[in-house]
Design an enzyme around this catalytic site. Sequence first.
Site, mmCIF file in Angstrom:
data_model
loop_
_atom_site.group_PDB
_atom_site.id
_atom_site.type_symbol
_atom_site.label_atom_id
_atom_site.label_comp_id
_atom_site.label_asym_id
_atom_site.label_seq_id
_atom_site.Cartn_x
_atom_site.Cartn_y
_atom_site.Cartn_z
ATOM 1 N N HIS A 280 0.821 -1.222 0.000
ATOM 2 C CA HIS A 280 0.000 0.000 0.000
ATOM 3 C C HIS A 280 0.850 1.266 0.000
ATOM 4 C CE1 HIS A 280 -3.913 -1.875 0.278
ATOM 5 N NE2 HIS A 280 -3.530 -2.601 1.316
ATOM 6 N N GLU B 23 -6.394 -11.649 7.113
ATOM 7 C CA GLU B 23 -7.123 -10.383 7.001
ATOM 8 C C GLU B 23 -8.415 -10.536 6.213
ATOM 9 O OE1 GLU B 23 -4.590 -7.359 5.268
ATOM 10 O OE2 GLU B 23 -3.782 -8.712 3.774
ATOM 11 N N ASP C 294 -8.417 -4.746 6.689
ATOM 12 C CA ASP C 294 -9.027 -5.616 5.679
ATOM 13 C C ASP C 294 -9.982 -6.609 6.325
ATOM 14 O OD1 ASP C 294 -8.322 -4.994 2.963
ATOM 15 O OD2 ASP C 294 -6.247 -5.358 3.530
HETATM 16 C C1 3PY Z 1 -4.871 -4.294 7.348
HETATM 17 O O1 3PY Z 1 -5.278 -3.850 8.432
HETATM 18 O O2 3PY Z 1 -5.618 -4.720 6.450
HETATM 19 C C2 3PY Z 1 -3.450 -4.330 7.084
HETATM 20 O O3 3PY Z 1 -3.063 -4.804 6.030
HETATM 21 C C3 3PY Z 1 -2.537 -3.773 8.112
HETATM 22 O O4 3PY Z 1 -1.214 -3.815 7.739
HETATM 23 MG MG MG Z 2 -4.498 -5.333 4.635
#
Ligand code: 3PY
Ligand code: MG
Length: 258
Positions: free
Chosen positions: A50, A152, A178
């Site tokens: 990101h 995630e 996520d």
């Molecule tokens: C998320 O919170 O989705 C992440 O990828 C944190 O690094």
């Molecule tokens: Mg993430």
Amino acid sequence: MASFSYSNPVKKKLLEGKPSFGSWIQVPHPSVAEMLCAVGFDWLAVDMEHSDAGVSQYSDIIRGMYGRGSVPMARVQENDTLVIRRLLDAGAWGVIVPMVNSAREAERAVQAVRFPPRGIRGSGFARANDYGQGFNEYIRASDDVLVMAMCETKESVDNIGEIVAVEGIDGIFMGPYDLSMSYGIPGKTNEPVMAAARKKVLEACKKAGKAPGLHHFNLTRESIRGILDEGFLFVALGVDAAFIQSGASAAFRAAVGE
Ligand code: 3PY
Ligand code: MG
């Protein structure tokens, strides 16, 4: 003749069941790495997923970490062999692999990181082995490269038992944002469903002897104590961009009297 010593003190800490604290680099400049190393973090991950950092910037950023005590890691762009190989060749001692939703995907990440016969990582002269000067020593030490599979998504939580069972996965790193998206509650990282997911992941890690990790954004002493008490060991604290914004914003608000 040069003598090389390659090792990963963070992996050692995790194997001993001790917590390690890292942080996140999204502003792709070596100065940021120098500043965060000076704080004393055990490890720093450059966010290749990101941010707009490229591989040569990654090398420069971790040059800024060299000799400063924090272990260089990368949150890789995606679970892809070549993407992972290039960061390892640059000198990453740990990869945090996004969106690992099944044992098959976890196996793919491990294969990308490990040299044959366990995996399919190609070997060549690169920054990681001091351009060949430490070729054999680096290969001998390469099991020290940490493989953290990111949990995630709901699917990943559902499949966590099979994911932690994959040999070569060192730990699970939870991405709360996520995950909250996946549960249909964007950004609400404190809802009961999120706590239940953390509990399930922690239990699976405990059972399999893997290190549980979390990206944590609530940086109060109590909140950090809370996640350590829950059992997390591999803890990322915040992110560089937010550190800059919160410091700047506090200064600005103080100046305008808010
Ligand atoms: C998320 O919170 O989705 C992440 O990828 C944190 O690094
Ligand atoms: Mg993430």
